[in-house]
Design an enzyme around this catalytic site. Structure first.
Site, short mmCIF file in Angstrom:
data_model
loop_
_atom_site.label_atom_id
_atom_site.label_comp_id
_atom_site.label_asym_id
_atom_site.label_seq_id
_atom_site.Cartn_x
_atom_site.Cartn_y
_atom_site.Cartn_z
N LYS A 240 38.51 30.08 50.24
CA LYS A 240 37.14 30.49 50.04
C LYS A 240 36.19 29.34 50.37
O LYS A 240 36.51 28.17 50.13
CB LYS A 240 36.90 30.87 48.57
CG LYS A 240 37.56 32.13 48.09
CD LYS A 240 37.23 32.33 46.61
CE LYS A 240 37.90 33.56 46.02
NZ LYS A 240 37.36 34.81 46.54
N ARG A 314 45.44 42.37 43.88
CA ARG A 314 46.17 43.64 43.99
C ARG A 314 47.68 43.41 44.08
O ARG A 314 48.46 44.28 43.71
CB ARG A 314 45.65 44.43 45.19
CG ARG A 314 45.94 43.84 46.55
CD ARG A 314 45.01 44.35 47.63
NE ARG A 314 43.65 43.86 47.42
CZ ARG A 314 42.61 44.20 48.17
NH1 ARG A 314 42.78 45.04 49.19
NH2 ARG A 314 41.42 43.72 47.92
#
Length: 461
Positions: A240, A314
């Site tokens: 990120k 996820r």
């Protein structure tokens, strides 16, 4: 910090709750000296206004809180909470009506307004306490506030002090306080016991990944809560940007939300069997990090192509959901700070959720309205299923193109539960970006109160 109502037998001052529309009539019913005082202080029932009323001896004898006009009350839930920080220290009781507001909602808002995060420095509290308004279940409201405070504390704690082991400690303390059982699978044992995706996401970090498993209750319908516990998310090798990493201590907000909800359920002694599963990891960068292009095995046997290591939540949830589905509960709920797409769709204040059947969605929506916990249904849209099906594996963790990111993430998770399961997934934000009544800047619970309110209908309690 104790989010409690003042004792019933405590001496207290009257607190009048007045809207802008009611102010003229209410003021006309007061003694001339009070009318003059309110005129001099500029009080007119505006949103967030507070006025103290002096007695003959100069001591505060009563107070009045303004909750504004209809537009103010439509835009701000917990309208009365503004008064808590602006009143002098002491005990108060509601005198007269509540300007048409729901007493239970306003009582909860008052308690939540007392919340302060004090781990690293003391925070000032006005010391204004409220007696539970007539008809409000004080014990239940205090329990809900305590669950919300737990969620906020966990999210607000920086990752240096809230890593996977610290999250385990918090879960263990909660389990112990309610007489629940807890087991934990850590490190390489995750591979040995077939949780390959939890292991893959967490293996690069210095603090080992783990799966936390809490069980409570011996009879009644079965409820399983699964919370994403990514204690810090660098994005992995798909690193990120620095600006996007600033709030990643909150990436365990799903775990924090289900632990807060679990406290509410256990403290209220709901007649059900509860299970809480939390995959707790850090998504870090090292020589052992999983890579873009890798294909991971999963507990369910489905293979997953990794097209972005920053779509890791996820993955860990999928292994936990597969475990939950092996002993199918009557209701399964997952909560996660999963996608930026959900924020683009509905902003930070609404908690988007997905439901496997219309009755489940209806109950959650109704629960959100009743509990002042706004939610918004999103679709498990089957025509988007091909988007999560790559060429070389069963599933793609990060479909290209950027469309429908929250929906495709939800569809990914749904592949790990049975078609027959009663399942809801919440894609929450878990953060209050600017102060609002009863919600200071920082970590915040979403969806938990809506679920709590819906459980009696969903599980026939």
């Amino acid at each position: 910090m104790s989010l409690k109502f003042s004792q019933e037998d405590a001496a207290s001052r009257p607190l009048f709750v007045v809207s802008s529309e009611e102010f003229a009539d209410w003021s006309a019913s007061q003694p001339a000296a009070v009318q003059t005082w309110l005129t001099e202080t500029g009080f007119n029932g505006g949103f967030g206004q507070v006025a103290t009323l002096p007695g003959a001896d100069g001591v505060v004898s009563a107070a009045v809180a303004g909750v504004g006009g209809a537009q103010d009350r439509a835009r701000h839930r917990f309208a009365l909470a503004q008064a808590q920080a602006r009143l002098p220290k002491g005990d108060y009781h509601i005198e007269g009506g509540m300007a048409g507001l729901d007493p239970a909602e306003q009582a909860l808002g008052w308690l939540l307004a007392q919340y302060r995060f004090e781990r690293y420095k003391p925070a000032r509290d006005s010391g204004a306490r409220l007696k539970a308004p007539k008809g409000v279940n004080a014990a239940r409201t205090e329990t809900i506030a305590a669950g919300e405070a737990l969620t906020r504390d966990l999210i607000n704690t920086p990752a240096a002090d809230m890593g996977p082991g610290d999250l385990e400690d918090a879960a263990r303390a909660l389990a112990k306080s309610h007489g629940a059982k807890m087991s934990v699978i850590r490190g390489e044992d995750l591979l040995a016991q077939n949780f390959p995706m939890i292991h893959a996401v967490g293996r690069a970090a210095a603090r080992e990944p783990r799966l936390i498993d809490i069980t409570w209750g011996g009879s009644g319908p079965a409820l399983t809560l699964v919370g994403k516990g990514v204690c810090f998310d660098t994005g992995g090798l798909n690193l990120k940007p620095g600006a996007s990493m600033g709030l990643m201590k909150k990436d365990m907000g799903g775990a924090a939300a289900v632990l807060g909800l679990a406290h509410m359920i256990m403290a209220l002694a709901l007649p059900l069997r509860l299970r809480v599963l939390i995959p707790a990891v850090e998504n870090a960068v090292s020589g052992g990090a999983f890579r873009p292009g890798d294909v991971l095995a999963s507990r369910k046997g489905l293979s997953v192509e990794i097209n972005n290591t920053d779509a890791e939540g996820r993955l860990v949830l999928a292994d936990a959901l597969a475990l939950a589905d092996e002993t199918p509960p009557d209701l399964m709920i997952s909560m996660a700070t999963l996608t930026g797409a959900a924020r683009v769709a509905v902003g930070p204040d609404l908690a988007p959720f997905y439901a496997s059947e219309p009755g489940l969605a209806d109950a959650i929506r109704a629960g959100g309205r009743a509990a002042a916990d706004p939610v918004w249904e999103m679709p498990f849209h089957a025509p988007y299923e091909p988007m999560i099906e790559p060429a070389i594996a069963d599933l793609d963790n990060a479909p290209k193109g950027g469309f429908a990111g929250s929906i495709t993430a939800a569809l990914f998770l749904k592949r790990f539960v049975s078609d027959s399961a009663q399942y809801a997934h919440f894609d929450i934000y878990g953060w209050q970006p600017k102060p609002a009544p009863a919600r200071p800047l920082g970590g915040v619970g979403q969806g938990a109160r809506a679920v709590l309110e819906a459980l009696p209908q969903l599980l026939d309690l």
